[in-house]
Every structure is written in C-alpha cells, then in structure tokens.
Design an enzyme around this catalytic site. Sequence first.
Site, mmCIF file in Angstrom:
data_model
loop_
_atom_site.group_PDB
_atom_site.id
_atom_site.type_symbol
_atom_site.label_atom_id
_atom_site.label_comp_id
_atom_site.label_asym_id
_atom_site.label_seq_id
_atom_site.Cartn_x
_atom_site.Cartn_y
_atom_site.Cartn_z
ATOM 1 N N ARG A 51 48.123 43.228 18.027
ATOM 2 C CA ARG A 51 48.849 44.427 17.600
ATOM 3 C C ARG A 51 48.514 45.672 18.417
ATOM 4 O O ARG A 51 49.417 46.396 18.840
ATOM 5 C CB ARG A 51 48.554 44.753 16.124
ATOM 6 N N THR A 52 47.243 45.952 18.600
ATOM 7 C CA THR A 52 46.889 47.239 19.200
ATOM 8 C C THR A 52 47.377 47.296 20.645
ATOM 9 O O THR A 52 48.041 48.258 21.052
ATOM 10 C CB THR A 52 45.363 47.464 19.124
ATOM 11 N N LYS A 80 32.147 41.047 37.283
ATOM 12 C CA LYS A 80 31.224 41.121 38.439
ATOM 13 C C LYS A 80 30.140 42.160 38.204
ATOM 14 O O LYS A 80 29.382 42.480 39.102
ATOM 15 C CB LYS A 80 32.017 41.499 39.697
ATOM 16 N N ARG A 101 39.779 49.053 24.450
ATOM 17 C CA ARG A 101 39.066 48.321 23.393
ATOM 18 C C ARG A 101 37.850 47.655 24.017
ATOM 19 O O ARG A 101 37.949 47.060 25.104
ATOM 20 C CB ARG A 101 39.953 47.259 22.751
ATOM 21 N N HIS A 129 38.117 52.661 14.791
ATOM 22 C CA HIS A 129 39.408 52.200 15.292
ATOM 23 C C HIS A 129 40.433 53.282 14.919
ATOM 24 O O HIS A 129 41.274 53.086 14.038
ATOM 25 C CB HIS A 129 39.742 50.844 14.649
HETATM 26 N N1 CP Z 1 44.725 45.676 13.675
HETATM 27 C C1 CP Z 1 44.303 45.329 14.908
HETATM 28 O O1 CP Z 1 43.482 46.009 15.533
HETATM 29 O O2 CP Z 1 44.863 44.162 15.355
HETATM 30 P P1 CP Z 1 44.573 43.507 16.779
HETATM 31 O O3 CP Z 1 43.124 43.090 16.801
HETATM 32 O O4 CP Z 1 45.529 42.356 16.885
HETATM 33 O O5 CP Z 1 44.821 44.559 17.823
#
Ligand code: CP
Length: 307
Positions: A51-52, A80, A101, A129
């Site tokens: 999703r993100t 590396k 991320r 998040h």
């Molecule tokens: N909600 C969320 O962060 O989903 P993903 O890990 O799929 O990005």
Amino acid sequence: MKNLISILDLSLEEIDELIATANDIIANPTKYQDICRYKKLATLFYEPSTRTRLSFEAAMLELGGSVLGFSEANSSSAAKGESVADTAQTISCYADIIAMRHPKEGAPYVCAQHASIPVINAGDGGHNHPTQTLTDLLTIYREKGRFDNLTIGFCGDLKFGRTVHSLIQAMSRYTGIKVVLISPVELKLPSYIKKDVLKANNIPYVQTTSLEEVMPELDILYMTRVQRERFFNEEDYLRLKDSYILTPEKLKTAKEDLAIMHPLPRVNEISVAVDKDPRACYFRQVLNGKYIRMALILKLLKEAGRI
Ligand code: CP
C-alpha cells in the site's frame, strides 16, 4: 516544514489543510492532474510494502509526475554497504522528493539530514508511520465527521505496531478522546508512549486483554496484525499471532456506527466475513491513503519551491 518524519511535525492546522486538499482532490481530480508535471518522486523502500509504496507512486502519477526508486535493499547499493546519508545525497541529484521506508528506527531522519529535497518517512522499524496516520485521520474524518469526542480501541500488537504509535500521538491532540488498549500482556503499548503521550496529554486510557468486554463502548476499532518481522523468536509469534480474530459474531455488541479500521496487510485478525459489514472501512482507508499522499506531496513540493 520541509520533511515529514513524525506526525508531530504537522500542526493541527496543517492536518486540517491536508484533509481539505485531499477532499478537494477526491471531488475535483482533473484540477490536480498536471500540477507535478516533470517532477519526480523517489521511493526508497528497504522493507516490503504494497500500500504505502504503490499509493505513493499512484499519487505522484495522478499529479502528472513520475516515479523512480527501489523496493528492496538488495537491489540498491545498500547491499554493497552504502550509507543512508550517501544514498540521500545521491537521490537528491535525481528526484524532487523522497519517500523512505527502512527497518531501522530513525533512518528517514538521517536521510532528511543529508538530502537537499523533502523526505517523507514511509515507516521506520517499530517507531512511526506518519503517512499511515494521515490516511487514518482522513478516514476518521470521512467516516465520523470529527476528531473530537471519540473512544478508540487499538487491538492486537500494540508493542511493535508503528501505525498505532503514530495514531495515538495524533489523536492525543484532540479533545474528548478516550483510548482503549486491547492486547496480549506481551504486546502491550510501550511505557514511553503511555507516559509521554497519553499521560502527558491527560488522555484517559484503559488496558485490557478482552476485546469482547470493551466492544460496546467503541466508536472506532483499530485492528492490527501481530508483526512477525519484529519478533525475536518464531515460537512467541506462533503463540500470539491469533490472539484476536474479529468475526461478525463478536461485532453483535458493537455500536451501529462503529468504524472498523486496519492499516493492512491483514493476516488472520479480521475474518473475511466482516468485509461485507458496512462498518468495515479498511478498504476505503486504502483509497484514502492515495489521496492524502497526493495532498502531502503537493504541500512539501510547494514549500520547497519545486512547484
Ligand atoms: N499499511 C501499510 O503500511 O501497508 P504496506 O506495508 O503494504 O505498505
């Protein structure tokens, strides 16, 4: 504000503005379709995501921009030994904005210290998040029409669930909020969040292991999965993973206007039979994630003078 590392980087007024922009994008998508033409979003994902990452990419494409990046550390020079700091300086030469991320808490902050373009934290370890929190706030606003006077139950892995940590931080700034923490004893909300966020903001909260007991009180039920990737041993994960499974039966005592949320991915904690219930809003939440990320990209690029 040049970066978004924590939800607390945004004032309540800025959150209201982002929600207003997202609602306007939903109502008038063509108005926004070219605003980011020739601008590039880099998605630097050192951890898996559906999703993100894809909602960030869809958001930039729907604004008329382009995307580049990687979806696992092993396909980048991190394999590396390249540092986040060097990666940040490198990507600043190619893109206009970064979404990162990373499994290590604080990595997006380090990235922001070395990048010359805006950096968005797309999830750092078990920490924060903030764009999921913006997604959750837009969903709460669209489902409930307000942020005040709500009783929110957080259920599942409250220890490692970074979306829970960020949303508690965000909701603690509103009035009349009550928090119900539902988890196994081993996965309780970390003490520092209870002390620094809930107690510091005088937010009333209760802790329980029983979802059934508190169900009738809740305006929002925020389910979460047990975070296998953050456990030190598989045995503990297997013992705890099915602690809570939401079923239509368990919802019989819930309010008629309960909002059932989940940041997803779901593993086993919400039965698919619940999906038909109009109170289940987790797939509407997914869609909201694209619109609020469009609003955020616009805000950060404008503030950086790039659009
Ligand atoms: N909600 C969320 O962060 O989903 P993903 O890990 O799929 O990005």
